[in-house]
Write a protein that holds these residues in place. Structure first.
Motif, PDB file in Angstrom:
ATOM      1  N   GLY B  13      25.685 -27.308   3.366  1.00  0.00           N
ATOM      2  CA  GLY B  13      25.964 -26.928   4.729  1.00  0.00           C
ATOM      3  C   GLY B  13      27.213 -26.804   4.428  1.00  0.00           C
ATOM      4  N   ILE B  14      28.241 -26.700   5.708  1.00  0.00           N
ATOM      5  CA  ILE B  14      29.652 -26.209   5.791  1.00  0.00           C
ATOM      6  C   ILE B  14      30.524 -27.008   5.038  1.00  0.00           C
ATOM      7  N   MET B  15      30.117 -28.290   4.883  1.00  0.00           N
ATOM      8  CA  MET B  15      31.021 -29.216   4.154  1.00  0.00           C
ATOM      9  C   MET B  15      31.008 -28.970   2.416  1.00  0.00           C
ATOM     10  N   GLY B  16      29.704 -28.448   2.440  1.00  0.00           N
ATOM     11  CA  GLY B  16      29.649 -28.267   0.532  1.00  0.00           C
ATOM     12  C   GLY B  16      30.153 -27.037   0.444  1.00  0.00           C
ATOM     13  N   LEU B  33      23.846 -26.998  -5.141  1.00  0.00           N
ATOM     14  CA  LEU B  33      22.286 -27.190  -4.811  1.00  0.00           C
ATOM     15  C   LEU B  33      21.967 -27.416  -3.465  1.00  0.00           C
ATOM     16  N   GLU B  34      21.008 -26.760  -2.856  1.00  0.00           N
ATOM     17  CA  GLU B  34      20.727 -27.182  -1.417  1.00  0.00           C
ATOM     18  C   GLU B  34      19.007 -26.952  -1.452  1.00  0.00           C
ATOM     19  N   LYS B  35      18.727 -27.820  -0.663  1.00  0.00           N
ATOM     20  CA  LYS B  35      17.267 -28.327  -0.509  1.00  0.00           C
ATOM     21  C   LYS B  35      16.579 -27.045   0.372  1.00  0.00           C
ATOM     22  N   SER B  36      17.128 -26.584   1.266  1.00  0.00           N
ATOM     23  CA  SER B  36      16.464 -25.598   1.837  1.00  0.00           C
ATOM     24  C   SER B  36      17.234 -24.345   1.863  1.00  0.00           C
ATOM     25  N   GLY B  41      20.828 -26.556   8.072  1.00  0.00           N
ATOM     26  CA  GLY B  41      20.923 -27.563   8.473  1.00  0.00           C
ATOM     27  C   GLY B  41      21.867 -27.942   9.702  1.00  0.00           C
ATOM     28  N   ALA B  42      22.548 -28.987   9.992  1.00  0.00           N
ATOM     29  CA  ALA B  42      23.193 -28.928  11.362  1.00  0.00           C
ATOM     30  C   ALA B  42      24.245 -27.831  11.217  1.00  0.00           C
ATOM     31  N   SER B  43      24.678 -27.171  10.085  1.00  0.00           N
ATOM     32  CA  SER B  43      25.881 -26.236  10.253  1.00  0.00           C
ATOM     33  C   SER B  43      25.188 -24.858  10.639  1.00  0.00           C
ATOM     34  N   GLY B  44      24.214 -24.708  10.494  1.00  0.00           N
ATOM     35  CA  GLY B  44      23.410 -23.398  11.119  1.00  0.00           C
ATOM     36  C   GLY B  44      22.642 -23.615  12.326  1.00  0.00           C
ATOM     37  N   VAL B  45      22.621 -24.643  13.057  1.00  0.00           N
ATOM     38  CA  VAL B  45      21.934 -24.590  14.376  1.00  0.00           C
ATOM     39  C   VAL B  45      22.722 -25.485  15.182  1.00  0.00           C
ATOM     40  N   ASN B  46      23.839 -25.579  15.009  1.00  0.00           N
ATOM     41  CA  ASN B  46      24.662 -26.416  16.104  1.00  0.00           C
ATOM     42  C   ASN B  46      25.249 -25.370  17.113  1.00  0.00           C
ATOM     43  N   ALA B  47      25.801 -26.251  18.180  1.00  0.00           N
ATOM     44  CA  ALA B  47      26.257 -25.111  19.436  1.00  0.00           C
ATOM     45  C   ALA B  47      27.482 -24.484  19.212  1.00  0.00           C
ATOM     46  N   GLY B  48      28.208 -24.457  18.141  1.00  0.00           N
ATOM     47  CA  GLY B  48      29.087 -23.719  17.955  1.00  0.00           C
ATOM     48  C   GLY B  48      30.379 -23.644  18.725  1.00  0.00           C
ATOM     49  N   THR B  49      30.372 -24.811  19.380  1.00  0.00           N
ATOM     50  CA  THR B  49      31.621 -25.007  20.097  1.00  0.00           C
ATOM     51  C   THR B  49      33.081 -25.536  19.511  1.00  0.00           C
ATOM     52  N   LEU B  50      33.897 -24.549  19.578  1.00  0.00           N
ATOM     53  CA  LEU B  50      35.271 -24.817  18.982  1.00  0.00           C
ATOM     54  C   LEU B  50      35.976 -25.600  20.075  1.00  0.00           C
ATOM     55  N   PRO B 167      15.843 -29.058  -3.838  1.00  0.00           N
ATOM     56  CA  PRO B 167      16.507 -30.367  -3.387  1.00  0.00           C
ATOM     57  C   PRO B 167      16.566 -31.194  -4.710  1.00  0.00           C
ATOM     58  N   VAL B 168      17.657 -32.064  -4.562  1.00  0.00           N
ATOM     59  CA  VAL B 168      17.807 -33.024  -5.785  1.00  0.00           C
ATOM     60  C   VAL B 168      17.029 -34.188  -5.806  1.00  0.00           C
ATOM     61  N   SER B 169      16.282 -34.680  -6.430  1.00  0.00           N
ATOM     62  CA  SER B 169      15.443 -35.709  -6.284  1.00  0.00           C
ATOM     63  C   SER B 169      15.857 -36.754  -7.027  1.00  0.00           C
ATOM     64  N   ARG B 328      32.555 -36.118  12.996  1.00  0.00           N
ATOM     65  CA  ARG B 328      32.331 -35.781  14.214  1.00  0.00           C
ATOM     66  C   ARG B 328      32.889 -34.522  14.740  1.00  0.00           C
ATOM     67  N   GLY B 329      32.277 -33.317  15.345  1.00  0.00           N
ATOM     68  CA  GLY B 329      32.786 -32.122  15.601  1.00  0.00           C
ATOM     69  C   GLY B 329      32.813 -31.335  14.037  1.00  0.00           C
ATOM     70  N   GLY B 330      32.000 -31.627  13.250  1.00  0.00           N
ATOM     71  CA  GLY B 330      31.967 -31.339  11.914  1.00  0.00           C
ATOM     72  C   GLY B 330      32.020 -29.664  11.751  1.00  0.00           C
ATOM     73  N   PHE B 331      31.560 -28.949  12.768  1.00  0.00           N
ATOM     74  CA  PHE B 331      31.625 -27.574  12.598  1.00  0.00           C
ATOM     75  C   PHE B 331      33.090 -27.085  12.496  1.00  0.00           C
ATOM     76  N   THR B 332      33.686 -27.437  13.765  1.00  0.00           N
ATOM     77  CA  THR B 332      34.925 -27.194  14.052  1.00  0.00           C
ATOM     78  C   THR B 332      36.037 -27.592  12.675  1.00  0.00           C
ATOM     79  N   ILE B 333      35.670 -28.684  12.365  1.00  0.00           N
ATOM     80  CA  ILE B 333      36.562 -29.366  11.137  1.00  0.00           C
ATOM     81  C   ILE B 333      36.307 -29.063   9.899  1.00  0.00           C
TER      82      ILE B 333
HETATM   83  C1  LIG Z   1      22.433 -29.659  17.464  1.00  0.00           C
HETATM   84  C2  LIG Z   1      23.934 -29.651  16.988  1.00  0.00           C
HETATM   85  C3  LIG Z   1      24.997 -29.462  17.628  1.00  0.00           C
HETATM   86  C4  LIG Z   1      26.562 -29.503  17.377  1.00  0.00           C
HETATM   87  N1  LIG Z   1      27.317 -28.855  17.867  1.00  0.00           N
HETATM   88  C5  LIG Z   1      28.545 -29.032  17.454  1.00  0.00           C
HETATM   89  C6  LIG Z   1      29.524 -28.310  17.967  1.00  0.00           C
HETATM   90  O1  LIG Z   1      29.259 -27.350  19.061  1.00  0.00           O
HETATM   91  N2  LIG Z   1      30.926 -28.284  17.517  1.00  0.00           N
HETATM   92  C7  LIG Z   1      31.286 -28.801  16.305  1.00  0.00           C
HETATM   93  O2  LIG Z   1      32.196 -28.903  16.016  1.00  0.00           O
HETATM   94  N3  LIG Z   1      30.130 -29.650  15.790  1.00  0.00           N
HETATM   95  C8  LIG Z   1      28.933 -29.541  16.193  1.00  0.00           C
HETATM   96  N4  LIG Z   1      27.862 -30.266  15.403  1.00  0.00           N
HETATM   97  C9  LIG Z   1      28.203 -31.089  14.293  1.00  0.00           C
HETATM   98  C10 LIG Z   1      28.449 -30.159  13.008  1.00  0.00           C
HETATM   99  O3  LIG Z   1      27.269 -29.267  13.231  1.00  0.00           O
HETATM  100  C11 LIG Z   1      28.176 -30.981  11.687  1.00  0.00           C
HETATM  101  O4  LIG Z   1      29.145 -31.918  11.967  1.00  0.00           O
HETATM  102  C12 LIG Z   1      28.209 -30.148  10.631  1.00  0.00           C
HETATM  103  O5  LIG Z   1      27.639 -28.863  10.780  1.00  0.00           O
HETATM  104  C13 LIG Z   1      27.848 -30.965   9.598  1.00  0.00           C
HETATM  105  O6  LIG Z   1      27.847 -30.344   8.121  1.00  0.00           O
HETATM  106  P1  LIG Z   1      27.222 -31.008   6.850  1.00  0.00           P
HETATM  107  O7  LIG Z   1      27.501 -29.690   5.612  1.00  0.00           O
HETATM  108  O8  LIG Z   1      27.917 -32.453   6.712  1.00  0.00           O
HETATM  109  O9  LIG Z   1      25.707 -30.878   7.183  1.00  0.00           O
HETATM  110  P2  LIG Z   1      24.657 -30.158   6.965  1.00  0.00           P
HETATM  111  O10 LIG Z   1      24.982 -28.842   7.633  1.00  0.00           O
HETATM  112  O11 LIG Z   1      23.367 -30.833   7.572  1.00  0.00           O
HETATM  113  O12 LIG Z   1      24.405 -29.953   5.530  1.00  0.00           O
HETATM  114  C14 LIG Z   1      24.000 -30.804   4.605  1.00  0.00           C
HETATM  115  C15 LIG Z   1      22.957 -30.119   3.871  1.00  0.00           C
HETATM  116  O13 LIG Z   1      22.543 -30.763   2.833  1.00  0.00           O
HETATM  117  C16 LIG Z   1      21.204 -30.425   2.465  1.00  0.00           C
HETATM  118  N5  LIG Z   1      20.551 -31.378   1.644  1.00  0.00           N
HETATM  119  C17 LIG Z   1      19.867 -32.481   1.963  1.00  0.00           C
HETATM  120  N6  LIG Z   1      19.474 -33.333   1.178  1.00  0.00           N
HETATM  121  C18 LIG Z   1      19.590 -32.791  -0.003  1.00  0.00           C
HETATM  122  C19 LIG Z   1      19.102 -32.798  -1.397  1.00  0.00           C
HETATM  123  N7  LIG Z   1      18.729 -34.027  -1.708  1.00  0.00           N
HETATM  124  N8  LIG Z   1      19.243 -31.989  -2.194  1.00  0.00           N
HETATM  125  C20 LIG Z   1      19.922 -30.797  -1.968  1.00  0.00           C
HETATM  126  N9  LIG Z   1      20.512 -30.462  -0.600  1.00  0.00           N
HETATM  127  C21 LIG Z   1      20.115 -31.626   0.154  1.00  0.00           C
HETATM  128  C22 LIG Z   1      20.618 -29.970   3.574  1.00  0.00           C
HETATM  129  O14 LIG Z   1      19.473 -29.272   3.492  1.00  0.00           O
HETATM  130  C23 LIG Z   1      21.736 -29.269   4.366  1.00  0.00           C
HETATM  131  O15 LIG Z   1      21.758 -28.104   4.346  1.00  0.00           O
HETATM  132  C24 LIG Z   1      26.687 -30.294  16.007  1.00  0.00           C
HETATM  133  C25 LIG Z   1      25.427 -30.784  15.331  1.00  0.00           C
HETATM  134  C26 LIG Z   1      24.253 -30.566  15.560  1.00  0.00           C
HETATM  135  C27 LIG Z   1      23.203 -31.123  15.129  1.00  0.00           C
END
Ligand SMILES: Cc1cc2nc3c(=O)[nH]c(=O)nc-3n(C[C@H](O)[C@H](O)[C@H](O)COP(=O)(O)OP(=O)(O)OC[C@H]3O[C@@H](n4cnc5c(N)ncnc54)[C@H](O)[C@@H]3O)c2cc1C
Ligand SMILES: Cc1cc2nc3c(=O)[nH]c(=O)nc-3n(C[C@H](O)[C@H](O)[C@H](O)COP(=O)(O)OP(=O)(O)OC[C@H]3O[C@@H](n4cnc5c(N)ncnc54)[C@H](O)[C@@H]3O)c2cc1C
Lengths: 471, 366
Positions: B13-16, B33-36, B41-50, B167-169, B328-333
């Protein structure tokens, strides 16, 4: 208006109509929904009232019998009612629908899905020009309007639908310039045993072919339409021979025409099943991605049944028998009885024919090469094969990833008409077999839903007041 | 696949991805390593608000720096700095808005209050029922759909290998670090970073660590292209609405309304019961939306821990393992905190402090 039922049946074609009727006869309280105004589905679509004077085809007559039987039953039919979302809340199914007067919610203890099929058209150069129609879509137009789709038509496609559509266009006084089918005479001969086991349908088919022959229609066996000509409207098209895998070979013949009806088989409408929580798998013999069902239409989710072309393309006869079994099984399930105690009516001959016809119609891989780099694949977003392949080469290895990056399938059609081709492009690029790249997650609404129609009862003062977000 | 790396990032995701980029800059050999798919995950389907207006006070400085990074990513992620309005429709909301936005302004967000008249000059399609609004010129949005495409290209450019559908199992301790089992085989790594979003709990458990990670099931909806109705990012004093119109005319509607489902069982489901009022509220705020048609609603899993602050630091008790998520607000941050995390792993002092996962969550309401 009433909103709770024992069983809700979605789709009032041969499968759903039969399911609803049988379940109601067994004492269940049944609601039958369809987006069309009257029951009949695709094959038994009702004639438009303005066209009542046109002569009846056997399909119209079968449809009239279907409608009469439903009217005499205890089934409650609601037409012009489209399902846009389905959810299961505890043991109750919640069906969200759009009607002419706005949205509504129906609840049911069991649900039978009979959503039928839709058409697949392999993208080829010029397929988006006005004058090009889907083959199955044209049969729908013929059934309701009883008029041919254009003046000088070419009918192109696989399986029986092409022959049927051409015969119908002739019957209605249209001119057929040519029939173009990738099937060979030998393909049809191969189906002869299955056809002979179903004399009524075999006879109808033979009549269509005889009618076409009498009228002197040229039939191009083992041929494909490879491109159209004309920018504003269709003026002509190119036809080439093809291989047994349906790859075009050799020089093209140009045929002038103002109308092209073209289709490459049917795809089960699996979206509703997926939205309801069923997992899909690929089964080429069934027409593509489907949710697995048992002999009585039972699925892995208790109280959820699936029948008809939506469970695998087998045609109307099989659809209505499956519907009967599913209707009975659902009614029995509500009473705590096993599915096997219900209707067993099952024509293996009809299933054999259905399988054979799906085999004839199912797209072969050679069709892939019709789609040139400049051909538009996603019509809503105007995306060509080259654009999509560039993204695949950049690493988009799933339909979801391709969608996100390019917007393929994000337009009003919801991906219904392009994501099958998009998945195929990924498979080809990866050298993978058909059916290895899965369709994307289905999301509601199932079709573009007018914002004006939802939340009409919204009252600002009823807004839930959330705990304030942490500061 | 039997390979060995300096560090393996679990979760693309965006953090990784953001952390992996920083680690590679520091000359570490990284594998993601990415499961899908990357960022589905959240990083590709969020509302994108900054939006600074919806950021937590203590995270404001991180968000401000995050905004700067987003601006530099520009068109590749669909970045637009439009300014944003947060609306109040009654006295209770007005008071809430004033209290909260004042604190955020003190934390560094350039937020001002505007009258309905001024609001309507900028946004004539907004309902005249607004009683007061706050405005922040720094606010805008990016297109979350493009996150995967963007980071895929960045990882490639940086020479960082990544494996999708992997996916890491299982995670075990090896002679020199960790052995990770994936569907593609085993990977050895001296260190690991867990960045698996809402799936962090089960991963940390593989190393015997209990992280109190929970998930919210947020809903987002989009309309088909519609003639222009709004130019800036729109929010609501209660947080129940976020809205923006993209250059292609589609309007994206969010607000944290809850669907259902769990991260271990698929992608979550849209609940008609919450999606319908979300859209109705959007239409209440912008009546012209009534002319639009909704094409899609979806859900995503947003992870959090009871105090709603990030997990960003060493995985408690496991030498060589790190965790980043629940922001919280993880897309922005994300792009910014990923850099900080990378610096920490590289042994450098991050320019702003991280959030120790070893803190106590006991007695924290949430
Ligand atoms: C619907 C929605 C709307 C949001 N709107 C906003 C917004 O407008 N503005 C904002 O700033 N933030 C928003 N957020 C928050 C923001 O999207 C998240 O905080 C941020 O994307 C989290 O990033 P991440 O990398 O931690 O998680 P993710 O993007 O979920 O990434 C985690 C990844 O880990 C992978 N994974 C899981 N298990 C395993 C495994 N066992 N092995 C390998 N890979 C694995 C997953 O497949 C996934 O791709 C929103 C969130 C959601 C859900
Ligand atoms: C356009 C088309 C034309 C065809 N023409 C012929 C033909 O002429 N001859 C032939 O033998 N076979 C034809 N077929 C094949 C035909 O589908 C089957 O033989 C037979 O109709 C299958 O019956 P069924 O009950 O499974 O589905 P269908 O007859 O397709 O019935 C499904 C019903 O579900 C309804 N429905 C689907 N989704 C929704 C929703 N979201 N909300 C509400 N209602 C919904 C549809 O309106 C439809 O009435 C055609 C197929 C298509 C797609």
């Amino acid at each position: 208006m009433r909103s709770s039922w024992d069983i809700a049946v979605l789709g009032a074609g041969p499968a759903g109509g039969a399911a609803a009727r049988i379940a109601a006869d067994d004492g269940a309280d049944v609601l039958l929904l369809d987006e069309q105004r009257r029951p009949g589905g695709q094959v038994w679509r009702v004639k438009s009232a303005a066209r009542h004077f046109a002569s009846d085809s056997p399909e119209t007559r079968a449809g009239d019998a279907h409608r009469a039987a439903l009217e005499q039953s205890k089934v409650t039919f609601r037409g012009e009612t489209r399902l846009w979302h389905i959810e299961r809340k505890k043991d109750i199914w919640v069906l969200h629908v759009l009607t002419l007067s706005g949205t509504a919610i129906y609840n049911a203890r069991a649900v039978i899905l009979a959503p039928g099929a839709r058409e697949f058209v392999q993208p080829f150069p010029g397929w988006t020009v006005p004058g090009v129609f889907g083959l199955a879509g044209v049969t729908a137009l013929i059934k309701s309007q009883q008029i041919p789709p254009g003046r000088r038509c070419v009918v192109a496609g696989s399986g029986p639908l092409a022959i049927y559509a051409a015969a119908e266009i002739l019957r209605l006084g249209g001119e057929i310039a040519a029939i173009v089918t990738p099937n060979s005479r030998a393909d049809w001969l191969w189906c002869l045993p299955a056809l002979l086991a179903n004399p009524f349908l075999a006879k109808r088919g033979a009549e269509w072919i005889a009618q076409l022959k009498r009228a002197g229609m040229p039939i191009f066996w083992r041929h494909l339409v490879t491109r159209t000509k004309g920018n504003e409207v269709l003026s002509a098209l190119h036809v080439s021979r093809c291989t047994s895998e349906w790859a075009p070979t050799g020089a093209a013949t140009e045929i002038p025409a103002d109308t092209l009806c073209i289709g490459n088989g049917l795809l089960p409408n699996s979206e509703i099943a997926a939205l309801a929580g069923l997992e899909l798998h690929y089964d080429a013999d069934c027409g593509g991605w489907i949710a697995p069902v048992g002999p009585h239409g039972q699925t892995v989710i208790p109280g959820l049944y699936l029948c008809g072309d939506g469970a695998g393309i087998r045609g109307a006869t099989v659809a209505s028998e499956q519907g009967e079994r599913a209707g009975m099984a659902a009614a029995r399930w509500l009473k705590g009885a096993p599915a096997s105690s219900g209707s067993q009516r099952r024509s293996h001959r009809a299933e054999w024919l259905g399988l054979a016809m799906t085999g004839l119609s199912r797209p072969r891989r050679g069709l892939d090469s019709l789609t040139t780099p400049e051909t538009i694949v996603c019509r809503c977003e105007n995306l060509t094969r080259a654009t999509l392949e560039a993204e695949i080469d950049a690493g988009a290895a799933s339909v979801e990833a391709l969608k996100s990056a390019t917007r393929c399938g994000m337009g009003p059609c919801g991906g219904r008409y392009c994501l099958t081709s998009a998945a195929r492009l990924i498979e080809m690029r990866q050298g993978a077999a058909p059916g290895t790249v899965s369709p994307p997650t289905t999301r509601p609404p199932l079709f573009p839903l007018p914002v004006a129609a939802i939340g009409t009862e919204f009252d600002y003062d009823d807004l839930p007041i959330p705990a304030p977000a942490p500061l | 696949m039997s390979e060995s790396y300096d560090i393996t990032v679990v979760g693309g995701g965006i953090m990784g991805c953001a952390t992996a980029l920083r680690l590679a800059e520091g000359n570490m050999r990284v594998l993601v390593l990415e499961k899908s798919d990357l960022c589905q995950g959240a990083s590709g389907v969020n509302a994108g608000t900054l939006s600074l207006q919806i950021k937590r006070v203590r995270l404001m400085e991180y968000a401000l720096r995050g905004h700067r990074i987003w601006a530099s990513m520009g068109d590749a992620v669909g970045f637009r700095k439009t300014g944003g309005f947060t609306l109040a429709f009654n006295d209770r909301e007005a008071q809430l808005l004033k209290e909260r936005q004042t604190l955020k302004r003190q934390a560094g967000a350039p937020i001002e209050f505007v009258t309905p008249k001024k609001l309507l000059q900028r946004e004539p399609e907004i309902s005249s029922k607004v009683t007061i609004a706050s405005y922040c010129a720094e606010d805008g949005y990016a297109n979350s759909s493009l996150t995967g495409q963007y980071y895929r290209a960045c990882l490639k450019a940086a020479g960082i290998p990544y494996r999708e559908r992997a996916p890491v199992s299982a995670i075990a301790h090896g002679s020199d670090g960790f052995v990770l089992t994936t569907s593609l085989g085993q990977v050895r790594a001296k260190r690991i970073l867990l960045a698996a979003g809402a799936w962090l709990g089960p991963l940390a458990a593989m190393l015997g660590v209990n992280l109190p990670v929970r998930a919210r099931v947020n809903t987002v909806s989009v309309t088909e292209p519609t003639p222009p109705v709004i130019g800036s990012v729109i929010g609501h004093a209660t947080g129940l609405l976020t809205m923006k119109q993209k250059p292609n005319g589609t309007v994206l509607i969010g607000g944290g309304w809850q669907g259902y489902g769990t991260p271990d069982a698929g992608r979550g489901c849209v609940s008609g019961k919450t999606m319908v009022p979300n859209i109705a509220l959007a239409r209440y705020a912008v009546p012209a939306l009534a002319k639009a048609r909704l094409t899609r609603s979806w859900t995503g899993f947003e992870a959090n821990v009871p105090d709603f602050y990030p997990l960003a630091g060493d995985l408690p008790g496991v030498y060589g393992a790190y965790v980043l998520g629940c922001v919280r607000g993880g897309f922005t941050i994300g792009p910014y905190i990923g850099k900080l995390m990378g610096d920490h792993i590289l042994g450098q002092e991050p320019e702003l402090p991280l959030f120790d996962p070893d803190r106590s969550f006991e007695g924290v309401p949430g």
